[in-house]
Design an enzyme around this catalytic site. Structure first.
Site, mmCIF file in Angstrom:
data_model
loop_
_atom_site.group_PDB
_atom_site.id
_atom_site.type_symbol
_atom_site.label_atom_id
_atom_site.label_comp_id
_atom_site.label_asym_id
_atom_site.label_seq_id
_atom_site.Cartn_x
_atom_site.Cartn_y
_atom_site.Cartn_z
ATOM 1 N N HIS A 31 0.842 -1.203 0.000
ATOM 2 C CA HIS A 31 0.000 0.000 0.000
ATOM 3 C C HIS A 31 0.875 1.251 0.000
ATOM 4 C CE1 HIS A 31 -0.268 0.427 4.712
ATOM 5 N NE2 HIS A 31 0.952 0.229 4.305
ATOM 6 N N CYS A 48 5.770 6.432 4.275
ATOM 7 C CA CYS A 48 4.587 5.748 3.731
ATOM 8 C C CYS A 48 4.122 6.405 2.436
ATOM 9 C CB CYS A 48 3.443 5.751 4.749
ATOM 10 S SG CYS A 48 3.792 4.753 6.210
ATOM 11 N N HIS A 70 5.014 0.130 -0.133
ATOM 12 C CA HIS A 70 5.720 -0.912 0.622
ATOM 13 C C HIS A 70 4.652 -1.905 1.066
ATOM 14 C CE1 HIS A 70 4.101 1.811 3.594
ATOM 15 N NE2 HIS A 70 4.226 0.853 4.484
ATOM 16 N N HIS A 94 3.122 -5.297 3.925
ATOM 17 C CA HIS A 94 3.027 -5.909 5.252
ATOM 18 C C HIS A 94 2.476 -7.335 5.171
ATOM 19 C CE1 HIS A 94 3.744 -2.015 7.092
ATOM 20 N NE2 HIS A 94 2.834 -1.488 6.297
ATOM 21 N N ASP A 143 -5.106 -10.446 -0.776
ATOM 22 C CA ASP A 143 -3.840 -11.160 -0.618
ATOM 23 C C ASP A 143 -2.981 -11.063 -1.877
ATOM 24 O OD1 ASP A 143 -1.968 -12.752 0.716
ATOM 25 O OD2 ASP A 143 -2.703 -14.561 -0.276
ATOM 26 N N HIS A 144 -1.716 -10.739 -1.679
ATOM 27 C CA HIS A 144 -0.747 -10.561 -2.767
ATOM 28 C C HIS A 144 -1.148 -9.415 -3.696
ATOM 29 C CE1 HIS A 144 1.023 -14.219 -1.269
ATOM 30 N NE2 HIS A 144 2.013 -14.091 -2.108
ATOM 31 N N GLU A 165 -1.304 -4.818 11.334
ATOM 32 C CA GLU A 165 -0.466 -4.482 10.174
ATOM 33 C C GLU A 165 0.937 -5.044 10.367
ATOM 34 O OE1 GLU A 165 -0.626 -0.396 8.321
ATOM 35 O OE2 GLU A 165 1.505 -0.468 8.856
#
Lengths: 133, 133, 133, 133, 133, 133
Positions: free
Chosen positions: C13, C32, C38, C40, C78-79, C123
């Site tokens: 994100h 950020c 980047h 998580h 996801d991913h 997170e």
């Protein structure tokens, strides 16, 4: 260089040596000798040593590693009673040491690429056994 | 004797080999090949071997170790996209193996005292790579 | 009474508000706001309140809960890059708070039995958001 | 083959070298030099190498290992101030390195069976020292 | 809706009530009453309830939360002896309960936005206290 | 205000409803229905609400809480098969929900001081049940 993937399974077990008296079993194994057994959430670390493929960046494709571990370990041990459902511990006890040895023997010749370098088996957060060549 | 300090960084990455077809990339990398990438909370263990100074009790002052790791690793990788923001993975993929190798190469000659003995890089709780000399 | 199951997904994100200047974005969001984002390893706790079925011993069959969470959350996030691949964060930022709110809204009407009582979204090991009715 | 058991203890300590000036102590040790000390939840991993007894399945009975570690380590260090209550750190600092060395020296000749193969001492989640022969 | 951030500090403490006899202190507090104290790695969870700003996606900017917690808690307690270096526990003991209460009182009126909803203080992995309004 | 202490036990269990067919049991419970059962490392969080004694700093002396939990829970469940060795689950299954309910009922009237406010029972790292009044 090593790559290590963790796998989990839940199993029950019991320690009892038929060649010893009940009192000796209690002295050796304590509550681990209760007749109906107890269980754990096992965590298995499988480490593979090898060359990193320069285009994929991988020592081993983790999908292939998972296939082997599922077939050799998880499908045999997960949700099972290690004394009653598995042949690997006849004549001994399914201690952390012996379960680790059995997993090593099942996996060592099955790596599709690279070589098995180390396994570490956690019985709980406070106890693990380690096997390497 | 080794002293090991853990460091954390968050980064995103993608696996895609331009020399392969989209179908081959999917077969090799699965959802790791999605075009916009995904990310992880990486944990890096840096182990230094050395002599314990008898008056300070230290192999290396952890402030000095942190300075080197911040400069060489954290400031380059943290909050970054490893394919787009970092030069270290041209022609390969920023897999756990390759990120660990890149970190090893960045750190190995930079220890102010002692020698780099091992690094372990966790991509998540279930996967880590390890490099030693 | 509540039953809670944890689920994991990895995503990337970026925080950037186009209505603000680059300097304001940096002041608000720091690293950020880097353009390529980047990522998580997210951990999601889903808590369901309900009556325990006396013969199955369950509030909800965990297979059914997993089916819903996979369909509503994991397959979407996801991913993935939460800004670029998902519609849920248009006009805002995919912060821990907003991702938790989006997951709550996706899940709240979809429980096959019982009611959604609480979600907690981690997170990383140091930060989580919590939504309840 | 190794079996490893984890042990915990809580202790306080302070780093201060009387042969150095206050300013040098601050430069070297920072807040670890505050006069009244601070403390940690230590975690100690004790690894024993040996032969697995074929009937018990054990390298060492964990009760016997616990007896030794309690006597040599826990009863001396747990709930203690390592500078004031323990003789092991005279002329040096009770750093993670030195506490690990002291534990190694206390344990190495005391194994009732097998041999001490490695100890790892965690001062917190981000720092550990490792001693092996 | 709540956002929670974890903070860490290391401190030492001792339990001893001067109004009681040594024997009573031992009966009540056991090894926690040793004269030179011991210590812990504390983990503090600070939960803030509030409205999510629609453009930043935040209840509170975590940098602002960190500033308050550093000033009110970390700078006072970290690397300190809670009985000797801090005034907050005169006439009582720095138990997990009392440290949590003291932190609550220090933080409750200092939130720059939103309101303090809950704090949870872990003394170690097995013990925590929780305060809410 | 709450104080919470964690306790651990290892146990095995099996899910099987005799009133249902084998096929229905498989559909409901999958590998949890294997005849010889499997097991887990359970973690139990026991939370007590009460007034902090101003001189001891405690809601409840943790030794007293441990005595109750040992007597009511650990001595009955630890190293046991929950279906075969314990009466608490006749006519139902020892699911996380039902084990939590049974523990709540065993503990709720036994607090020597304060009142039982919440229990949380973890079956593994990914699943927990919670009971409160």
């Amino acid at each position: 260089m090593l790559i290590t993937r963790l796998f989990k399974f839940s199993a029950s077990h019991r320690y009892y040596d038929e060649a010893r008296s009940p009192a000796e079993n209690w002295a050796l194994f304590g509550p681990c000798s209760y007749p109906n057994g107890h269980g754990h959430n096992y965590v298995l670390e499988v480490s593979v040593r090898g060359i990193v493929d320069p285009t994929t960046g991988m020592i081993i494709n983790l999908k292939d590693l998972k296939t082997v571990v599922d077939q050799e370990v998880t499908q045999r041990y997960d949700h099972r009673h290690l004394n009653l459902d598995v042949d690997d511990f006849a004549g001994t006890q399914p201690t952390t040491e012996q379960v680790a040895v059995a997993i090593w023997q099942r996996l060592v010749a099955k790596m599709p690429i690279g070589e098995l370098a180390r396994i570490r088996l956690w019985e709980n957060d406070d106890l693990y056994a380690e096997v390497s060549p």
